[in-house]
Design an enzyme around this catalytic site. Structure first.
Site, PDB file in Angstrom:
ATOM      1  N   ARG A  43     -29.792  12.678  32.050  1.00  0.00           N
ATOM      2  CA  ARG A  43     -30.698  11.882  31.207  1.00  0.00           C
ATOM      3  C   ARG A  43     -30.655  12.392  29.768  1.00  0.00           C
ATOM      4  NH1 ARG A  43     -35.663  13.043  31.585  1.00  0.00           N
ATOM      5  NH2 ARG A  43     -35.725  13.114  33.848  1.00  0.00           N
ATOM      6  N   TYR A  95     -36.355 -11.595  17.312  1.00  0.00           N
ATOM      7  CA  TYR A  95     -35.933 -11.716  18.705  1.00  0.00           C
ATOM      8  C   TYR A  95     -37.189 -11.839  19.593  1.00  0.00           C
ATOM      9  CZ  TYR A  95     -33.889 -10.536  23.172  1.00  0.00           C
ATOM     10  OH  TYR A  95     -33.512 -10.571  24.493  1.00  0.00           O
ATOM     11  N   ASP A 167     -32.634  -4.664  12.844  1.00  0.00           N
ATOM     12  CA  ASP A 167     -31.882  -5.043  14.038  1.00  0.00           C
ATOM     13  C   ASP A 167     -30.622  -5.749  13.536  1.00  0.00           C
ATOM     14  OD1 ASP A 167     -30.843  -6.406  16.260  1.00  0.00           O
ATOM     15  OD2 ASP A 167     -32.810  -6.584  17.199  1.00  0.00           O
ATOM     16  N   LYS A 192     -24.338  -7.508  23.036  1.00  0.00           N
ATOM     17  CA  LYS A 192     -23.824  -8.680  22.314  1.00  0.00           C
ATOM     18  C   LYS A 192     -22.445  -8.373  21.719  1.00  0.00           C
ATOM     19  CE  LYS A 192     -27.926 -10.014  23.538  1.00  0.00           C
ATOM     20  NZ  LYS A 192     -29.090  -9.935  22.700  1.00  0.00           N
TER      21      LYS A 192
HETATM   22  C1  LIG Z   1     -30.414  -9.491  22.805  1.00  0.00           C
HETATM   23  C2  LIG Z   1     -31.138  -8.966  21.644  1.00  0.00           C
HETATM   24  C3  LIG Z   1     -32.041  -7.903  21.771  1.00  0.00           C
HETATM   25  C4  LIG Z   1     -32.382  -7.288  23.115  1.00  0.00           C
HETATM   26  O1  LIG Z   1     -31.302  -6.673  23.691  1.00  0.00           O
HETATM   27  P1  LIG Z   1     -31.080  -6.518  25.295  1.00  0.00           P
HETATM   28  O2  LIG Z   1     -29.790  -5.813  25.371  1.00  0.00           O
HETATM   29  O3  LIG Z   1     -31.086  -7.906  25.862  1.00  0.00           O
HETATM   30  O4  LIG Z   1     -32.234  -5.727  25.803  1.00  0.00           O
HETATM   31  C5  LIG Z   1     -32.649  -7.433  20.621  1.00  0.00           C
HETATM   32  N1  LIG Z   1     -32.401  -7.983  19.421  1.00  0.00           N
HETATM   33  C6  LIG Z   1     -31.557  -9.017  19.263  1.00  0.00           C
HETATM   34  C7  LIG Z   1     -31.324  -9.574  17.902  1.00  0.00           C
HETATM   35  C8  LIG Z   1     -30.883  -9.533  20.358  1.00  0.00           C
HETATM   36  O5  LIG Z   1     -30.059 -10.575  20.195  1.00  0.00           O
END
Ligand SMILES: *Cc1c(COP(=O)(O)O)cnc(C)c1O
Length: 374
Positions: A43, A95, A167, A192
């Protein structure tokens, strides 16, 4: 080292014993202390995760990165920097999971949030209170592709001694590096573009601030939202082609944005790469290209779901940033939990469609759209 070279090599020197070119997957929960003290329990640290973290830090131009089991794992860990009584300013077009965690969970811990269109810098300045400790940004935003001035916002945040967070999932480090614009923390859902193959969930935080890195590393271990070594390995593998993939995502999105803009069934296209897009000027300043995400509005919202079912190549699905094209209807899918009135006020109308443009042959994508729109 330049970006594409870093993507392939950084953090992944050949194994000293065997010369293996690819980083090994260390599937182990614990480590013998007979001969070493660097690794104790998985961890806290894992060599495959270390390789990924070094790589991600280099891609964002950061000092250090931390990896997580999902983007939300990275986000919840970031929020441990806050304390009861603190206030956060959040982009209003954020998001959905971020909206949910601030309104449904953080509120219960005594952390207040204001959702705001961060394009108006005067409004942002006015929203700061003495207890404002964090500014939460996304650019481009989800799903309206709004672009905010990261450099200006980082300056305002710093003046108020708040932590600025961006983000950077939609742009990916190939197109935009917020740390270089003065932002304190970069967040990614590596699910993504970074991984890019729609076969895992992952998240990351990257920073240049040693004080924040130390606290977040503690929280990474304390909260435990850590990724599996196999997912770290897959992400490293995905990243090797990130620069190539992003070029193609951008080429395809630019072509399809123009196609959609001229289509009679479409009333509006949101894509910062279009010269008359409201975000174009700022995007040109802070992004290398304009990305693979766009959204558009149909003149007729009725039967929108039926229209999407006519698609043969583009899949109707949530998520984004993978090699395959995905399309979704925010009003009934990703943003269904946002009250209709608030959604419409933000511009997320019933006719809005979000499109994650993949790297398929662009003619096939265009023919597919024509099939659904005609
Ligand atoms: C998908 C996404 C998240 C969350 O990520 P996960 O991997 O689904 O937990 C956060 N911010 C943005 C802009 C996203 O597209």
């Amino acid at each position: 080292m330049r970006f594409a070279t870093k993507a392939i090599h950084f953090g992944q020197e050949p194994d000293p014993r065997t010369g293996a070119v690819t980083a090994p997957i260390y599937m182990t929960s614990t480590y013998s202390r007979k001969t070493q003290d660097e690794y104790a329990y998985a961890r806290g640290a894992n060599p495959t995760r270390d390789a990924l973290q070094k790589n991600l830090a280099a891609l964002e131009g950061g000092e250090a990165a931390l990896s997580f089991s999902s983007g939300m794992g990275a986000i919840t860990t970031t929020l441990t920097l806050l304390q009861k009584g603190d206030h956060v300013i959040v982009t209003d077009d954020c998001y959905g999971g971020v909206y949910r965690i601030f309104t449904r969970i953080m509120k219960g811990y005594g952390i207040d949030s204001t959702f705001l269109d961060l394009r108006d810098l005067v409004d942002v300045e006015d929203a700061f209170r003495p207890e404002t400790k964090m500014l939460w940004m996304e650019s481009p935003t989800n799903p309206l592709m709004k672009v905010v001035d990261l450099r200006e916002l980082a300056v305002i945040s710093k003046a108020h001694e708040a932590i600025s967070v961006c983000d950077n999932t939609f742009a990916s480090p190939a197109l935009q590096n917020p740390l270089g614009l003065g932002v304190d923390l970069v967040i990614h859902s590596t699910t993504k573009y970074l991984n890019g193959h729609a076969d895992l969930l992952g998240g990351a935080i990257v920073t240049n601030r040693a004080d924040l890195q130390e606290k977040l590393k503690f929280s990474q271990n304390a909260l435990g939202a850590v990724p599996s070594p196999f997912d770290c390995w897959l992400t490293l593998r995905g990243i090797k082609t990130l620069p190539l993939r992003m070029e193609r995502h951008c080429d395809n999105a630019e072509a399809l944005a123009r196609f959609l803009k001229d289509h009679k069934a479409v009333s509006n296209v949101h894509y910062p790469g279009l010269p008359d897009d409201p975000g174009h000027r700022v995007a040109k300043k802070q992004m290398r290209r304009f990305g693979g995400m766009l959204s558009f509005e149909l003149r007729e919202a009725a039967k929108i779901v039926d229209r999407l079912r006519r698609l043969e190549v583009i899949l109707p699905a949530e998520s984004l940033g993978g090699v395959e094209s995905l399309i979704e209807h925010p009003a009934t899918m990703t943003h269904a939990s946002v009250p209709k009135e608030q959604r419409e006020r933000q511009g997320i109308t019933d006719g809005l469609i979000r499109f994650s443009v993949g790297i398929e042959d662009v003619e096939d994508l265009q023919e597919d759209l024509e099939r659904a729109l005609s």
